[in-house]
Write a protein that holds these residues in place. Structure first.
Motif, short mmCIF file in Angstrom:
data_model
loop_
_atom_site.label_atom_id
_atom_site.label_comp_id
_atom_site.label_asym_id
_atom_site.label_seq_id
_atom_site.Cartn_x
_atom_site.Cartn_y
_atom_site.Cartn_z
N GLY A 74 0.83 -1.25 0.03
CA GLY A 74 0.03 -0.17 -0.05
C GLY A 74 0.72 1.17 0.15
N GLY A 75 0.33 2.35 -0.42
CA GLY A 75 0.86 3.59 -0.67
C GLY A 75 1.81 3.87 -1.74
N PRO A 76 2.08 4.83 -2.38
CA PRO A 76 3.09 5.30 -3.50
C PRO A 76 4.42 4.79 -3.42
CG PRO A 76 2.28 7.34 -2.32
CD PRO A 76 1.50 6.21 -1.66
N TYR A 77 4.95 4.45 -4.57
CA TYR A 77 6.37 4.24 -4.46
C TYR A 77 6.96 5.41 -4.15
CZ TYR A 77 5.97 -0.42 -6.50
OH TYR A 77 5.75 -1.79 -6.84
N PRO A 78 8.33 5.76 -3.81
CA PRO A 78 9.18 6.83 -3.48
C PRO A 78 9.72 7.08 -4.91
CG PRO A 78 10.07 5.08 -2.62
CD PRO A 78 8.98 4.54 -2.81
N GLU A 79 10.12 8.12 -5.30
CA GLU A 79 10.88 8.48 -6.63
C GLU A 79 11.85 7.67 -6.99
OE1 GLU A 79 9.71 10.74 -8.90
OE2 GLU A 79 7.79 11.31 -7.49
N GLY A 80 12.06 7.43 -8.19
CA GLY A 80 13.15 6.64 -8.40
C GLY A 80 12.96 5.47 -9.61
N GLU A 81 13.83 4.43 -9.77
CA GLU A 81 13.80 3.49 -10.86
C GLU A 81 12.49 2.64 -10.53
OE1 GLU A 81 17.41 1.53 -11.77
OE2 GLU A 81 18.48 3.41 -11.63
N GLN A 82 12.27 2.18 -9.32
CA GLN A 82 11.33 1.19 -8.94
C GLN A 82 10.13 1.79 -9.43
OE1 GLN A 82 10.98 -0.52 -5.11
NE2 GLN A 82 10.25 -2.25 -5.78
N ARG A 83 9.83 3.31 -9.10
CA ARG A 83 8.42 3.84 -9.43
C ARG A 83 8.33 4.21 -10.76
NH1 ARG A 83 6.42 8.52 -10.46
NH2 ARG A 83 4.36 9.08 -9.59
N ASP A 84 9.23 4.56 -11.40
CA ASP A 84 9.38 4.83 -13.00
C ASP A 84 8.85 3.20 -13.60
OD1 ASP A 84 10.19 7.34 -12.46
OD2 ASP A 84 12.23 7.00 -13.12
N ALA A 85 9.46 2.39 -13.22
CA ALA A 85 9.06 1.17 -13.82
C ALA A 85 7.54 0.68 -13.82
CB ALA A 85 10.15 -0.27 -13.42
N ALA A 86 7.11 0.80 -12.41
CA ALA A 86 5.74 0.76 -11.91
C ALA A 86 4.76 1.50 -12.75
CB ALA A 86 5.60 0.74 -10.44
N MET A 87 5.19 2.92 -12.88
CA MET A 87 4.27 3.81 -13.54
C MET A 87 4.12 3.40 -15.16
SD MET A 87 2.48 6.39 -13.52
CE MET A 87 2.81 7.60 -12.11
N ALA A 88 5.33 3.02 -15.71
CA ALA A 88 5.34 2.44 -17.20
C ALA A 88 4.39 1.45 -17.31
CB ALA A 88 6.91 2.21 -17.63
N GLY A 89 4.38 0.36 -16.28
CA GLY A 89 3.43 -0.72 -16.35
C GLY A 89 2.23 -0.27 -16.21
N LEU A 90 1.92 0.63 -15.23
CA LEU A 90 0.49 1.05 -15.05
C LEU A 90 -0.17 1.64 -16.10
CD1 LEU A 90 -1.94 1.28 -13.26
CD2 LEU A 90 -0.69 3.40 -12.07
N ILE A 91 0.65 2.74 -16.77
CA ILE A 91 0.09 3.43 -17.99
C ILE A 91 -0.07 2.42 -19.25
CG2 ILE A 91 0.82 5.27 -19.84
CD1 ILE A 91 2.09 6.70 -17.49
N ARG A 92 0.80 1.67 -19.42
CA ARG A 92 0.55 0.35 -20.35
C ARG A 92 -0.68 -0.28 -20.03
NH1 ARG A 92 5.76 -0.76 -19.88
NH2 ARG A 92 5.36 -2.53 -18.47
N SER A 93 -1.15 -0.56 -18.77
CA SER A 93 -2.23 -1.33 -18.51
C SER A 93 -3.62 -0.41 -18.87
CB SER A 93 -2.44 -1.63 -16.81
OG SER A 93 -1.37 -2.73 -16.88
N LEU A 94 -3.39 0.97 -18.39
CA LEU A 94 -4.41 1.93 -18.52
C LEU A 94 -4.75 2.16 -20.03
CD1 LEU A 94 -3.57 4.30 -15.69
CD2 LEU A 94 -5.82 3.04 -15.72
N GLU A 95 -3.80 2.27 -20.74
CA GLU A 95 -3.83 2.31 -22.15
C GLU A 95 -4.28 1.10 -22.86
OE1 GLU A 95 -0.21 5.41 -23.29
OE2 GLU A 95 0.15 3.11 -23.41
#
Length: 135
Positions: free
Chosen positions: A94-115
Motif C-alpha cells: 500500500g501507498g505510493p512508491y518513492p521517486e526512483g527507478e522502481q516507481r518509474d518502472a511501476a508507472m510505465a507498467g500502470l500506464i500500459r495497463s491503462l492504455e
C-alpha cells in the motif's frame, strides 16, 4: 460517481472529497464538456482514485472488464460515461512508491495497463481518461 452531472456540480463534488479528486474532477469536467459538444449524449462520470489488482491476476486484461462492470452496475450510461483517473502506482503493501527507478518502472507498467483498457492521456496532464460507450 456522478449521474446526470454538470461540470460545475462535478467540480464542487470532487473538490469536497480531496485534492486528488479535485484534480481528476477538473479533468473530468473538461472531458465532459468536450464530449457534450459532439452528438454523443454523455452526462455520467466515474472518477477512479485507485484499483489494485493482485500481481498473479495482472496481465489478463481485467481492468477494462472491471470498469465496464462498474459502469454497468451503477447504470452510468445512456450513450456513454466519462471515466478519469490519475495514474499512481502503489507498493504491494500500500501507498505510493518513492521517486526512483522502481516507481518509474511501476508507472510505465500502470500506464500500459491503462492504455490497454482504453485510457489515453488528457493533453499534457498526468490524468488519463476514456469514454465508455453503450454499444
Amino acid at each position: 460517481i456522478g449521474w446526470s452531472v454538470g461540470a460545475a456540480a462535478l467540480l464542487g463534488a470532487a473538490d469536497a472529497i480531496s485534492a486528488d479528486s479535485a484534480y481528476i474532477g477538473q479533468i473530468a469536467a473538461s472531458a465532459l464538456e468536450q464530449v457534450q459538444e459532439t452528438e454523443i449524449f454523455v452526462d455520467d462520470v466515474l472518477l477512479i482514485d485507485r484499483i489494485y489488482i493482485e500481481s498473479d491476476h495482472r496481465g489478463k486484461n481485467l481492468l477494462r472488464l472491471i470498469l465496464d462492470n462498474l459502469v454497468q452496475t451503477f447504470r452510468l450510461q445512456i450513450q456513454g460515461c466519462v471515466v478519469v483517473t490519475e495514474p499512481e502506482p502503489q507498493r504491494p503493501g500500500g501507498g505510493p512508491y518513492p521517486e526512483g527507478e522502481q516507481r518509474d518502472a511501476a508507472m510505465a507498467g500502470l500506464i500500459r495497463s491503462l492504455e490497454g483498457a482504453g485510457f489515453s492521456k488528457w493533453g499534457n496532464e498526468k490524468a488519463m481518461w476514456m469514454l465508455v460507450l453503450d454499444n
